[in-house]
Design a protein around this motif. Structure first.
Motif, PDB file in Angstrom:
ATOM      1  N   VAL A 209      44.778  16.668  27.619  1.00 18.94           N
ATOM      2  CA  VAL A 209      46.180  16.779  27.207  1.00 18.94           C
ATOM      3  C   VAL A 209      46.306  16.537  25.709  1.00 18.94           C
ATOM      4  CG1 VAL A 209      48.481  15.736  27.431  1.00 18.94           C
ATOM      5  CG2 VAL A 209      47.082  16.139  29.476  1.00 18.94           C
ATOM      6  N   GLY A 210      45.571  15.547  25.213  1.00 22.68           N
ATOM      7  CA  GLY A 210      45.602  15.255  23.780  1.00 22.68           C
ATOM      8  C   GLY A 210      45.088  16.404  22.944  1.00 22.68           C
ATOM      9  N   LEU A 211      44.015  17.055  23.395  1.00 20.93           N
ATOM     10  CA  LEU A 211      43.487  18.211  22.668  1.00 20.93           C
ATOM     11  C   LEU A 211      44.521  19.331  22.603  1.00 20.93           C
ATOM     12  CD1 LEU A 211      39.841  18.336  24.073  1.00 20.93           C
ATOM     13  CD2 LEU A 211      40.467  18.014  21.672  1.00 20.93           C
ATOM     14  N   ALA A 212      45.166  19.589  23.734  1.00 19.18           N
ATOM     15  CA  ALA A 212      46.172  20.649  23.765  1.00 19.18           C
ATOM     16  C   ALA A 212      47.357  20.305  22.870  1.00 19.18           C
ATOM     17  CB  ALA A 212      46.639  20.881  25.209  1.00 19.18           C
ATOM     18  N   LEU A 213      47.802  19.057  22.926  1.00 17.65           N
ATOM     19  CA  LEU A 213      48.948  18.645  22.124  1.00 17.65           C
ATOM     20  C   LEU A 213      48.615  18.640  20.642  1.00 17.65           C
ATOM     21  CD1 LEU A 213      51.866  17.715  22.258  1.00 17.65           C
ATOM     22  CD2 LEU A 213      51.056  15.368  22.633  1.00 17.65           C
ATOM     23  N   ARG A 214      47.430  18.170  20.307  1.00 14.47           N
ATOM     24  CA  ARG A 214      47.009  18.157  18.911  1.00 14.47           C
ATOM     25  C   ARG A 214      46.897  19.584  18.376  1.00 14.47           C
ATOM     26  NH1 ARG A 214      46.783  14.982  14.255  1.00 14.47           N
ATOM     27  NH2 ARG A 214      45.005  15.625  12.985  1.00 14.47           N
ATOM     28  N   TRP A 216      48.520  22.206  19.447  1.00 18.42           N
ATOM     29  CA  TRP A 216      49.869  22.759  19.351  1.00 18.42           C
ATOM     30  C   TRP A 216      50.588  22.271  18.105  1.00 18.42           C
ATOM     31  CZ3 TRP A 216      54.807  20.405  19.748  1.00 18.42           C
ATOM     32  CH2 TRP A 216      55.870  21.307  19.872  1.00 18.42           C
ATOM     33  N   THR A 217      50.378  21.013  17.747  1.00 20.48           N
ATOM     34  CA  THR A 217      51.089  20.451  16.597  1.00 20.48           C
ATOM     35  C   THR A 217      50.564  20.964  15.260  1.00 20.48           C
ATOM     36  OG1 THR A 217      49.654  18.477  16.590  1.00 20.48           O
ATOM     37  CG2 THR A 217      51.738  18.325  17.807  1.00 20.48           C
ATOM     38  N   TYR A 218      49.441  21.683  15.268  1.00 20.07           N
ATOM     39  CA  TYR A 218      48.982  22.266  14.011  1.00 20.07           C
ATOM     40  C   TYR A 218      50.010  23.257  13.470  1.00 20.07           C
ATOM     41  CZ  TYR A 218      46.110  24.725  10.597  1.00 20.07           C
ATOM     42  OH  TYR A 218      45.634  25.278   9.437  1.00 20.07           O
ATOM     43  N   ASP A 219      50.663  23.971  14.355  1.00 17.46           N
ATOM     44  CA  ASP A 219      51.698  24.928  13.949  1.00 17.46           C
ATOM     45  C   ASP A 219      53.111  24.385  14.142  1.00 17.46           C
ATOM     46  OD1 ASP A 219      49.964  27.043  13.175  1.00 17.46           O
ATOM     47  OD2 ASP A 219      49.607  27.471  15.300  1.00 17.46           O
ATOM     48  N   HIS A 220      53.225  23.185  14.682  1.00 20.06           N
ATOM     49  CA  HIS A 220      54.532  22.571  14.923  1.00 20.06           C
ATOM     50  C   HIS A 220      54.462  21.143  14.384  1.00 20.06           C
ATOM     51  CE1 HIS A 220      54.021  25.769  17.917  1.00 20.06           C
ATOM     52  NE2 HIS A 220      55.335  25.918  17.854  1.00 20.06           N
ATOM     53  N   GLU A 222      56.509  18.806  13.500  1.00 19.90           N
ATOM     54  CA  GLU A 222      57.549  17.789  13.617  1.00 19.90           C
ATOM     55  C   GLU A 222      56.873  16.418  13.657  1.00 19.90           C
ATOM     56  OE1 GLU A 222      57.221  20.342  15.520  1.00 19.90           O
ATOM     57  OE2 GLU A 222      59.001  21.593  15.240  1.00 19.90           O
ATOM     58  N   PRO A 223      57.342  15.456  12.848  1.00 15.80           N
ATOM     59  CA  PRO A 223      56.602  14.197  12.675  1.00 15.80           C
ATOM     60  C   PRO A 223      56.264  13.470  13.973  1.00 15.80           C
ATOM     61  CG  PRO A 223      58.314  14.376  11.011  1.00 15.80           C
ATOM     62  CD  PRO A 223      58.501  15.531  11.949  1.00 15.80           C
ATOM     63  N   TRP A 224      57.247  13.319  14.861  1.00 24.66           N
ATOM     64  CA  TRP A 224      56.963  12.542  16.062  1.00 24.66           C
ATOM     65  C   TRP A 224      56.031  13.287  17.018  1.00 24.66           C
ATOM     66  CZ3 TRP A 224      57.268   7.583  16.584  1.00 24.66           C
ATOM     67  CH2 TRP A 224      58.178   6.860  15.802  1.00 24.66           C
ATOM     68  N   TRP A 225      56.110  14.630  17.052  1.00 21.87           N
ATOM     69  CA  TRP A 225      55.170  15.383  17.876  1.00 21.87           C
ATOM     70  C   TRP A 225      53.754  15.264  17.315  1.00 21.87           C
ATOM     71  CZ3 TRP A 225      55.658  16.552  22.625  1.00 21.87           C
ATOM     72  CH2 TRP A 225      56.892  16.907  23.166  1.00 21.87           C
ATOM     73  N   ALA A 226      53.633  15.277  15.987  1.00 15.58           N
ATOM     74  CA  ALA A 226      52.313  15.103  15.372  1.00 15.58           C
ATOM     75  C   ALA A 226      51.736  13.731  15.708  1.00 15.58           C
ATOM     76  CB  ALA A 226      52.407  15.290  13.863  1.00 15.58           C
ATOM     77  N   VAL A 227      52.588  12.711  15.678  1.00 13.97           N
ATOM     78  CA  VAL A 227      52.160  11.358  16.053  1.00 13.97           C
ATOM     79  C   VAL A 227      51.704  11.339  17.506  1.00 13.97           C
ATOM     80  CG1 VAL A 227      52.969   9.011  16.478  1.00 13.97           C
ATOM     81  CG2 VAL A 227      53.541  10.153  14.333  1.00 13.97           C
ATOM     82  N   ALA A 228      52.476  11.986  18.380  1.00 12.94           N
ATOM     83  CA  ALA A 228      52.131  12.004  19.803  1.00 12.94           C
ATOM     84  C   ALA A 228      50.791  12.694  20.041  1.00 12.94           C
ATOM     85  CB  ALA A 228      53.238  12.703  20.595  1.00 12.94           C
ATOM     86  N   GLY A 229      50.575  13.828  19.364  1.00 19.48           N
ATOM     87  CA  GLY A 229      49.303  14.523  19.527  1.00 19.48           C
ATOM     88  C   GLY A 229      48.128  13.678  19.075  1.00 19.48           C
ATOM     89  N   PHE A 230      48.266  13.039  17.927  1.00 17.50           N
ATOM     90  CA  PHE A 230      47.206  12.170  17.411  1.00 17.50           C
ATOM     91  C   PHE A 230      46.958  10.997  18.355  1.00 17.50           C
ATOM     92  CE2 PHE A 230      45.947   8.389  15.016  1.00 17.50           C
ATOM     93  CZ  PHE A 230      44.794   8.825  14.384  1.00 17.50           C
ATOM     94  N   ALA A 231      48.034  10.360  18.821  1.00 16.46           N
ATOM     95  CA  ALA A 231      47.898   9.168  19.652  1.00 16.46           C
ATOM     96  C   ALA A 231      47.252   9.488  20.992  1.00 16.46           C
ATOM     97  CB  ALA A 231      49.271   8.522  19.854  1.00 16.46           C
ATOM     98  N   VAL A 232      47.706  10.541  21.652  1.00 16.74           N
ATOM     99  CA  VAL A 232      47.161  10.870  22.969  1.00 16.74           C
ATOM    100  C   VAL A 232      45.693  11.270  22.866  1.00 16.74           C
ATOM    101  CG1 VAL A 232      47.344  12.421  24.949  1.00 16.74           C
ATOM    102  CG2 VAL A 232      49.414  11.513  23.885  1.00 16.74           C
ATOM    103  N   LEU A 233      45.370  12.110  21.893  1.00 15.73           N
ATOM    104  CA  LEU A 233      43.977  12.516  21.730  1.00 15.73           C
ATOM    105  C   LEU A 233      43.102  11.335  21.356  1.00 15.73           C
ATOM    106  CD1 LEU A 233      41.726  14.570  21.605  1.00 15.73           C
ATOM    107  CD2 LEU A 233      42.488  15.205  19.308  1.00 15.73           C
ATOM    108  N   SER A 234      43.571  10.479  20.475  1.00 20.01           N
ATOM    109  CA  SER A 234      42.773   9.322  20.049  1.00 20.01           C
ATOM    110  C   SER A 234      42.549   8.345  21.193  1.00 20.01           C
ATOM    111  CB  SER A 234      43.458   8.616  18.879  1.00 20.01           C
ATOM    112  OG  SER A 234      43.452   9.426  17.726  1.00 20.01           O
TER     113      SER A 234
END
Length: 330
Positions: A209-214, A216-220, A222-234
């Motif tokens: 899920v983190g890989l997919a979210l991270r 996705w946030t490369y093209d999106h 938005e600050p909190w989505w970027a934080v979420a992608g980083f946090a879940v993947l990490s």
């Protein structure tokens, strides 16, 4: 050195090979001419590699042994294990890339300690984490305080909430000092039973899920989505470390000796590799050439580490061979 701090007899291959894999990723990420936001590959690498490395450094801490050290003994131990080497390399690196840091005491202190240049933040951040852990880790209340420090650090320094901090803090202290402490503490907590080790299947799901979210946030952005992608993947990548370390206790086919060498020399490989990769960050080249050149340089550094380790081992074993030969001739 916590970059390679788990001493056993015989030596456990798991941490060495895992550190070798993570360092290969770190080195490759440092070969890109593009910034994190300009390369999808680099964006993905920077979404997990240092949290996983910090988790591993924490995971190598056995509290029963670590907590028995006096503060003075702790400082002396880590001075020999990593701080002295970091200081020498920092002075040389700053003389090359940040000559202005020697223009005044304030500039020197800022570049050396408050906002270290490029990769040199890791060792002082790790040493500070070790000191805080030693001061507070001996009691349940202290561990609660550590958890509070970790959560406050990541929320205030690694999310949009950092805008609420005074400018004097944001402009003069590396945000990773406190912002990345949570990953180190998580490793310590899992290793020592303060937190449970999560089974691998849900960890792999979180990682996916983190890989997919991270991605996705490369093209999106938005600050909190970027934080979420980083946090879940990490979180997913970090919690994979215990299983990866267990799996890597057997030699990796073909690459095992090189990964082990990089892991055993992890502190020096980490500190010295930017002297090689830094030159690749100047010229602007296309994506494919950047990937190919970066891969070639990464492989060259790994091979050099393997050759150095092999030569060192050969020199160390030579007296034994001479002694056995002498006994045989008699």
């Amino acid at each position: 050195m916590p970059l390679g701090a788990d001493h056993r007899t015989p030596r456990d291959l798991g941490p060495d090979q895992l550190k070798g894999i993570l360092l290969v990723i770190v080195i490759f990420g440092h070969t890109f001419t593009q910034g994190v936001g300009e390369s999808w590959t680099k964006w993905m690498i920077y979404g997990f590699h240092m949290p996983a490395f910090l988790f591993l450094s924490g995971y190598l801490i056995v509290w029963e042994r670590f907590g028995s050290r006096s503060p003075g003994s702790l400082v002396r131990h880590y001075w020999r294990r990593m701080l002295a080497a970091w200081l020498v390399v920092s002075l040389a690196w700053n003389a090359w890339t940040e000559p202005g840091s020697y223009s005044s005491v304030s500039a020197f202190v800022r570049v050396m300690f408050l906002e270290p240049s490029f990769h040199l933040w890791y060792v002082p951040m790790l040493f500070g984490s070790l000191l805080v852990l030693r001061m507070l880790g001996g009691s349940v209340a202290g561990r609660g305080a550590l958890g509070g420090i970790a959560l406050a650090g990541i929320l205030l320094l690694q999310t949009p909430l950092r805008g609420q901090l005074p400018a004097v803090v944001l402009e003069n202290i590396d945000a990773r000092y406190a912002g990345y402490f949570v990953w180190f503490l998580l490793g310590v907590a899992v290793r020592n039973g303060w937190l449970p080790r999560i089974p691998l299947p849900p960890v792999l799901l979180v990682t996916a899920v983190g890989l997919a979210l991270r991605a996705w946030t490369y093209d999106h952005r938005e600050p909190w989505w970027a934080v979420a992608g980083f946090a879940v993947l990490s979180v997913g990548a970090a919690m994979c470390v215990p299983a990866a370390r267990d799996a890597l206790r057997s030699p990796v086919p073909l690459a095992g000796p090189a990964l082990r060498a990089v892991g055993q020399l992890s502190l020096y490989v980490y500190l010295l590799h930017p002297f090689v990769t830094h030159a690749l960050r100047t010229p602007q080249v296309d994506w494919l050439r950047s990937m190919l050149l970066g891969g070639a340089v990464t492989i060259s550094i790994v091979v050099a580490a393997w050759a150095w380790a092999a030569a060192t081992e050969l020199r160390a074993r030579r007296p034994e061979v001479v002694a056995v030969t002498s006994q045989t001739s008699q």
